[in-house]
Design a protein around this motif. Structure first.
Motif, PDB file in Angstrom:
ATOM      1  N   VAL A 355      10.996   7.778  13.718  1.00  0.00           N
ATOM      2  CA  VAL A 355      10.166   7.871  12.514  1.00  0.00           C
ATOM      3  C   VAL A 355       9.012   6.879  12.615  1.00  0.00           C
ATOM      4  N   ASP A 356       7.845   7.367  12.330  1.00  0.00           N
ATOM      5  CA  ASP A 356       6.669   6.500  12.196  1.00  0.00           C
ATOM      6  C   ASP A 356       6.611   6.066  10.734  1.00  0.00           C
ATOM      7  N   ILE A 357       6.995   4.807  10.467  1.00  0.00           N
ATOM      8  CA  ILE A 357       7.136   4.380   9.072  1.00  0.00           C
ATOM      9  C   ILE A 357       5.804   4.383   8.331  1.00  0.00           C
ATOM     10  N   SER A 358       4.699   4.352   9.056  1.00  0.00           N
ATOM     11  CA  SER A 358       3.407   4.374   8.367  1.00  0.00           C
ATOM     12  C   SER A 358       3.156   5.715   7.678  1.00  0.00           C
ATOM     13  N   LYS A 359       3.920   6.759   8.095  1.00  0.00           N
ATOM     14  CA  LYS A 359       3.740   8.087   7.507  1.00  0.00           C
ATOM     15  C   LYS A 359       4.764   8.396   6.414  1.00  0.00           C
ATOM     16  N   ILE A 360       5.646   7.442   6.126  1.00  0.00           N
ATOM     17  CA  ILE A 360       6.645   7.661   5.077  1.00  0.00           C
ATOM     18  C   ILE A 360       5.953   7.742   3.725  1.00  0.00           C
ATOM     19  N   ARG A 361       6.396   8.677   2.910  1.00  0.00           N
ATOM     20  CA  ARG A 361       5.807   8.844   1.585  1.00  0.00           C
ATOM     21  C   ARG A 361       6.362   7.802   0.625  1.00  0.00           C
ATOM     22  N   TYR A 374       0.122   1.896   1.359  1.00  0.00           N
ATOM     23  CA  TYR A 374       0.814   0.974   0.449  1.00  0.00           C
ATOM     24  C   TYR A 374       0.833  -0.438   1.032  1.00  0.00           C
ATOM     25  N   HIS A 375       1.104  -0.552   2.325  1.00  0.00           N
ATOM     26  CA  HIS A 375       1.178  -1.871   2.952  1.00  0.00           C
ATOM     27  C   HIS A 375      -0.199  -2.532   2.988  1.00  0.00           C
ATOM     28  N   ALA A 376      -1.251  -1.709   3.115  1.00  0.00           N
ATOM     29  CA  ALA A 376      -2.608  -2.271   3.094  1.00  0.00           C
ATOM     30  C   ALA A 376      -2.948  -2.808   1.711  1.00  0.00           C
ATOM     31  N   TYR A 400       9.814  12.060   5.694  1.00  0.00           N
ATOM     32  CA  TYR A 400       8.465  12.592   5.521  1.00  0.00           C
ATOM     33  C   TYR A 400       8.349  13.518   4.302  1.00  0.00           C
ATOM     34  N   SER A 401       9.493  13.882   3.701  1.00  0.00           N
ATOM     35  CA  SER A 401       9.442  14.795   2.555  1.00  0.00           C
ATOM     36  C   SER A 401       9.856  14.126   1.246  1.00  0.00           C
ATOM     37  N   LEU A 402      10.690  13.061   1.318  1.00  0.00           N
ATOM     38  CA  LEU A 402      11.087  12.338   0.114  1.00  0.00           C
ATOM     39  C   LEU A 402      10.053  11.261  -0.214  1.00  0.00           C
TER      40      LEU A 402
END
Length: 407
Positions: A355-361, A374-376, A400-402
């Motif tokens: 998982v690329d955590i930067s793409k987590i919703r 969000y982290h930025a 990626y969907s939740l």
């Protein structure tokens, strides 16, 4: 010899003919009637040339001798014909069903199956007469054949299985809630050793009644729709077991099962699993994508869960690669160690775990965004390891969907 006057066993003298057989019988209850003729019989016997069988000892004061002059009607050859008194009978018990021959029951079952085959032939547009005349195929029975097998007339017991929606609770679920909780309380106390305080109604609701699943009943779907249900087993009008189920678009998930400990001898856990498998197959005929039956956690060291490994084909989920492994391949590894990587392929990895955590919703301040944004916005947030663990647990598809809530 002594005996009942109505059942006399004769003694034979080896040198006597059949006409001079003597009987010794107990006549205590007849003594008064014979006293008047005792003297006359004694004189007659002294003047006779016939030999009589005499009692063996002087103590046989209750024995008398009687001569049988003609035994042609009472004896055949050298064996006596005993004529016991017929006992009065009242006939069959009217409260019980009449006895039936096994061949009649088999014939009725065969006729019922032939009628079913004829109906299926009509559905296919074939002639039912040809179906009736042909022999029944000698095929192995499937699970549904045993479940739907017709009962005999006036069966000793009746079993009814009901599927009721628990969330939101249907009228039937509310009507049977008290009985369901009582069975649950008895099960938890007897089987798991819980205290009554741990089996209260609020705890029962939180554990097995409340569900996050929203009811959904699409046009193309099972008749009862999707969501949370209770599978109730009623024996002679008494609730004896409940299976807690989730019906989802791709599977039927068995959440929990409990029963009245009084009926533990019936192996209700195994029977309920077979009924749930049959229900899954029934739903699959309506919804082709619904083809899996999930039995929940399997703990190999727990005897109560061993029954889950008796069904074939079955699969266990590898805790590292999240791939399904045939249970016959996994059990030897679980025998060796409580925790084991079930996938024997050392190169196999969890493809859904990358998982690329930067793409987590992320849901942040009522705004939807990716975790990178969000982290930025929050450079001081020290939650990267927590988010990474979350992504590993739910997998890439869910991550990626939740939406991960951040405050």
């Amino acid at each position: 010899m002594q005996g009942n006057p109505e059942y006399v066993i004769p003694k034979f003298e080896a040198s006597q003919e059949l006409s001079s057989v003597s009987l010794c019988t107990n006549v205590v209850n007849m003594r008064k009637n014979l006293e008047s003729s005792a003297t006359e019989e004694k004189e007659s016997s002294l003047n006779s040339n016939k030999e009589y069988l005499t009692p063996g000892t002087e103590k046989d004061t209750n024995l008398c001798k009687a001569s049988v002059e003609s035994a042609s009607q009472d004896f055949i050859g050298e064996s006596p014909i005993l004529k016991p008194k017929k006992l009065a009978t009242t006939g069959p018990d009217p409260s019980r069903p009449p006895c039936r021959k096994a061949k009649d029951i088999r014939r009725e079952r065969k006729e019922a199956k032939l009628a079913k085959l004829a109906q299926e032939a009509l559905t296919r547009g074939e002639s039912p007469m040809e179906t009736k005349q042909c022999k029944m195929p000698n095929t192995q029975k499937v699970l549904e054949d045993f479940i739907s097998e017709p009962l005999p007339e006036n069966p000793a017991h009746t079993l009814e299985v009901k599927l009721v929606r628990s969330q939101p609770s249907s009228a039937e679920f509310q009507h049977t809630f008290k009985m369901a909780h009582q069975v649950y309380e008895m099960y938890q106390i007897k089987i798991h050793g819980d205290t009554p305080s741990k089996c209260s109604e609020p705890q029962f609701k939180r554990f097995l009644c409340n569900s996050p699943l929203e009811p959904w009943q699409p046009h193309i779907g099972p008749p009862q729709g999707y969501g949370a249900f209770h599978h109730q087993y009623w024996l002679d009008g008494r609730l004896i077991a409940v299976g807690v189920l989730d019906i989802l678009p791709h599977c039927l998930s068995s959440v929990y099962f409990y029963y009245d400990p009084e009926f533990s001898f019936l192996s209700l856990g195994t029977y309920a699993s077979l009924r749930e498998i049959a229900l899954t197959r029934e739903l699959q005929r309506r919804v082709p994508s619904l083809k899996w039956y999930y039995m929940g956690f399997y703990i190999h060291s727990c005897p109560k869960m061993r029954y889950k490994g008796r069904y074939n084909p079955s699969f266990l989920l590898c805790p590292e690669t999240y791939s399904w492994i045939p249970i016959e391949n996994a059990l030897p590894q679980l025998d060796a160690a409580k925790y084991s990587r079930l996938n024997e392929d050392a190169a196999a990895v969890d493809e859904n775990g990358q998982v690329d955590i930067s793409k987590i919703r992320v849901l942040y301040r009522q705004d939807l965004m990716r975790y990178g944004r969000y982290h930025a916005l929050n450079p001081g947030a020290d939650d990267e390891e927590e988010v990474r663990e979350y992504a590993t647990l739910v997998g890439a598809k869910c991550a990626y969907s939740l939406f991960l809530y951040r405050s």
